[in-house]
Design a protein around this motif. Structure first.
Motif, PDB file in Angstrom:
ATOM      1  N   UNK B  36       0.829  -1.218   0.000  1.00 39.73           N
ATOM      2  CA  UNK B  36       0.000   0.000   0.000  1.00 39.73           C
ATOM      3  C   UNK B  36       0.861   1.265   0.000  1.00 39.73           C
ATOM      4  N   UNK B  37       1.934   1.228   0.794  1.00 39.98           N
ATOM      5  CA  UNK B  37       2.796   2.401   0.905  1.00 39.98           C
ATOM      6  C   UNK B  37       3.563   2.640  -0.388  1.00 39.98           C
ATOM      7  N   UNK B  38       4.022   1.560  -1.028  1.00 39.05           N
ATOM      8  CA  UNK B  38       4.775   1.720  -2.274  1.00 39.05           C
ATOM      9  C   UNK B  38       3.861   2.112  -3.436  1.00 39.05           C
ATOM     10  N   UNK B  39       2.591   1.698  -3.386  1.00 36.97           N
ATOM     11  CA  UNK B  39       1.674   2.005  -4.475  1.00 36.97           C
ATOM     12  C   UNK B  39       1.048   3.397  -4.333  1.00 36.97           C
ATOM     13  N   UNK B  40       1.158   4.018  -3.164  1.00 37.02           N
ATOM     14  CA  UNK B  40       0.582   5.351  -2.967  1.00 37.02           C
ATOM     15  C   UNK B  40       1.284   6.331  -3.898  1.00 37.02           C
ATOM     16  N   UNK B  41       0.518   7.228  -4.550  1.00 37.59           N
ATOM     17  CA  UNK B  41       1.163   8.155  -5.482  1.00 37.59           C
ATOM     18  C   UNK B  41       1.326   9.553  -4.899  1.00 37.59           C
ATOM     19  N   UNK B  42       0.924   9.733  -3.631  1.00 35.52           N
ATOM     20  CA  UNK B  42       1.150  11.026  -2.977  1.00 35.52           C
ATOM     21  C   UNK B  42       1.959  10.803  -1.704  1.00 35.52           C
ATOM     22  N   UNK B  87      16.091   4.140  17.129  1.00 35.65           N
ATOM     23  CA  UNK B  87      15.473   4.164  15.799  1.00 35.65           C
ATOM     24  C   UNK B  87      15.146   2.744  15.341  1.00 35.65           C
ATOM     25  N   UNK B  88      13.939   2.533  14.822  1.00 35.59           N
ATOM     26  CA  UNK B  88      13.562   1.201  14.339  1.00 35.59           C
ATOM     27  C   UNK B  88      13.307   1.180  12.834  1.00 35.59           C
ATOM     28  N   UNK B  89      13.150   2.345  12.232  1.00 37.93           N
ATOM     29  CA  UNK B  89      12.838   2.359  10.805  1.00 37.93           C
ATOM     30  C   UNK B  89      13.292   3.676  10.179  1.00 37.93           C
ATOM     31  N   UNK B  90      13.821   3.568   8.957  1.00 38.73           N
ATOM     32  CA  UNK B  90      14.208   4.757   8.179  1.00 38.73           C
ATOM     33  C   UNK B  90      13.578   4.612   6.799  1.00 38.73           C
ATOM     34  N   UNK B  91      12.862   5.652   6.337  1.00 38.23           N
ATOM     35  CA  UNK B  91      12.297   5.597   4.987  1.00 38.23           C
ATOM     36  C   UNK B  91      12.711   6.826   4.193  1.00 38.23           C
ATOM     37  N   UNK B  92      12.972   6.620   2.913  1.00 35.08           N
ATOM     38  CA  UNK B  92      13.337   7.719   2.023  1.00 35.08           C
ATOM     39  C   UNK B  92      12.204   7.922   1.015  1.00 35.08           C
ATOM     40  N   UNK B  93      11.749   9.168   0.909  1.00 31.28           N
ATOM     41  CA  UNK B  93      10.664   9.503  -0.020  1.00 31.28           C
ATOM     42  C   UNK B  93      11.137  10.572  -1.008  1.00 31.28           C
ATOM     43  N   UNK B  94      10.678  10.477  -2.249  1.00 31.07           N
ATOM     44  CA  UNK B  94      10.858  11.535  -3.242  1.00 31.07           C
ATOM     45  C   UNK B  94       9.454  11.903  -3.719  1.00 31.07           C
ATOM     46  N   UNK B  95       8.904  13.040  -3.233  1.00 30.01           N
ATOM     47  CA  UNK B  95       7.494  13.371  -3.491  1.00 30.01           C
ATOM     48  C   UNK B  95       7.111  13.447  -4.965  1.00 30.01           C
ATOM     49  N   UNK B  96       8.054  13.809  -5.865  1.00 30.31           N
ATOM     50  CA  UNK B  96       7.686  13.961  -7.278  1.00 30.31           C
ATOM     51  C   UNK B  96       7.719  12.644  -8.050  1.00 30.31           C
ATOM     52  N   UNK B  97       8.234  11.586  -7.460  1.00 32.63           N
ATOM     53  CA  UNK B  97       8.218  10.288  -8.152  1.00 32.63           C
ATOM     54  C   UNK B  97       6.794   9.745  -8.204  1.00 32.63           C
ATOM     55  N   UNK B  98       6.501   8.909  -9.190  1.00 33.01           N
ATOM     56  CA  UNK B  98       5.132   8.362  -9.269  1.00 33.01           C
ATOM     57  C   UNK B  98       4.873   7.438  -8.086  1.00 33.01           C
ATOM     58  N   UNK B 124      13.825  17.785 -10.173  1.00 29.60           N
ATOM     59  CA  UNK B 124      14.245  18.508  -8.977  1.00 29.60           C
ATOM     60  C   UNK B 124      13.158  18.421  -7.909  1.00 29.60           C
ATOM     61  N   UNK B 125      13.559  18.059  -6.709  1.00 30.08           N
ATOM     62  CA  UNK B 125      12.564  17.825  -5.663  1.00 30.08           C
ATOM     63  C   UNK B 125      13.239  17.800  -4.297  1.00 30.08           C
TER      64      UNK B 125
END
Lengths: 101, 153
Positions: B36-42, B87-98, B124-125
């Motif tokens: 679900x998290x990987x398929x989210x587009x926002x 720390x138990x989790x680290x996530x990297x997000x790029x908001x402009x990626x699909x 650029x993001x």
């Protein structure tokens, strides 16, 4: 897959390079047809029976993924086992001995 | 016609047995991928799918090492480390990626909260890193300028 695991500053520094297309499912080939998604979803590393690294990946990770991480509680000569699985259930596992600097 | 008591009990025992088999398969063998998290587009949907509605606090204790200008968005090197304890989790997000969620790393007891990867950036993001410690989320944001987009679309 290439693994380099060395003892560094009381920890084990691991660098992994995996050969994988990491197709996003959005790129097109020369004829304009969409290339189906094909990407690694999980990478796991174990050492002496304990999981020391686990990451979930998505299509935003570059082609031929490079991953570096560090963990403690092992020494030169111990074996690290790394495996990955992709969205088509493809998988690869490889072992490598930890070396001194 | 109908199901005899005997057959009914057999069926019940059968399904209980298959449930038991499922239960002994270690969790790692089953897909634990956060679909679900990987398929989210926002971005916000991806964060919510991954971490639920936990409060997010901006933090200066997370360091994102990435180039200021990435010539090729297909290969943007990034190193994330943090001094936040527990720390138990680290996530990297790029908001402009699909698919804004790029990767999510479980920081296991023997692992140091310091990881590197090469990721894709469509243009650029900001790069958004979320770290989970206890029941709290911490966020650090860093802009990366991209010359050639990297999602091959």
């Amino acid at each position: 897959m290439k693994i380099k695991a060395v003892v560094q500053d009381n920890a084990i520094s691991v660098k992994v390079l995996i050969n994988h297309p990491m197709e996003t499912g959005r790129a097109k080939d020369q004829s304009g047809a969409i290339i189906p998604a094909h990407y690694i979803t999980e990478v796991t590393a174990t050492c002496k029976g304990e999981t020391v690294f686990h990451a979930e990946l998505g299509p935003g990770v570059s082609k031929d993924p490079y991953i570096a991480f560090q963990f403690t509680g092992a020494k030169a000569g111990d074996v690290i086992k790394i495996s990955w699985i992709d969205n088509r259930k493809g998988t690869e596992t490889m072992e490598s001995a930890i070396t001194a600097m | 016609m109908g199901i005899s008591r005997r057959d009914f009990c057999k069926t019940l025992a059968g399904s209980a047995a298959s449930l038991a088999v499922l239960a002994v398969i270690p969790g790692r063998a089953l897909a634990s991928w956060s679909e679900k998290a990987f398929m989210a587009d926002k971005l916000d949907d991806a964060i919510a799918a991954k971490y639920g509605g936990l409060p997010i606090e901006d933090s200066s204790a997370i360091e994102i090492k990435a180039p200021e200008i990435a010539e090729n968005g297909a290969f943007v090197p990034v190193t994330v480390s943090t001094t936040i304890p527990g720390v138990t989790s680290i996530s990297i997000f790029v908001p402009v990626n699909f698919s804004p969620l790029v990767t999510s790393i479980d920081v296991l007891p023997r692992m140091k909260p310091d990881v590197s990867m090469r990721i894709r950036m469509a243009k650029t993001s900001n790069m958004v890193v979320i770290v989970k410690a206890g029941n709290k989320l911490y966020r650090t944001v860093r802009e990366v300028k991209v010359t050639i987009g990297g999602c091959g679309g």
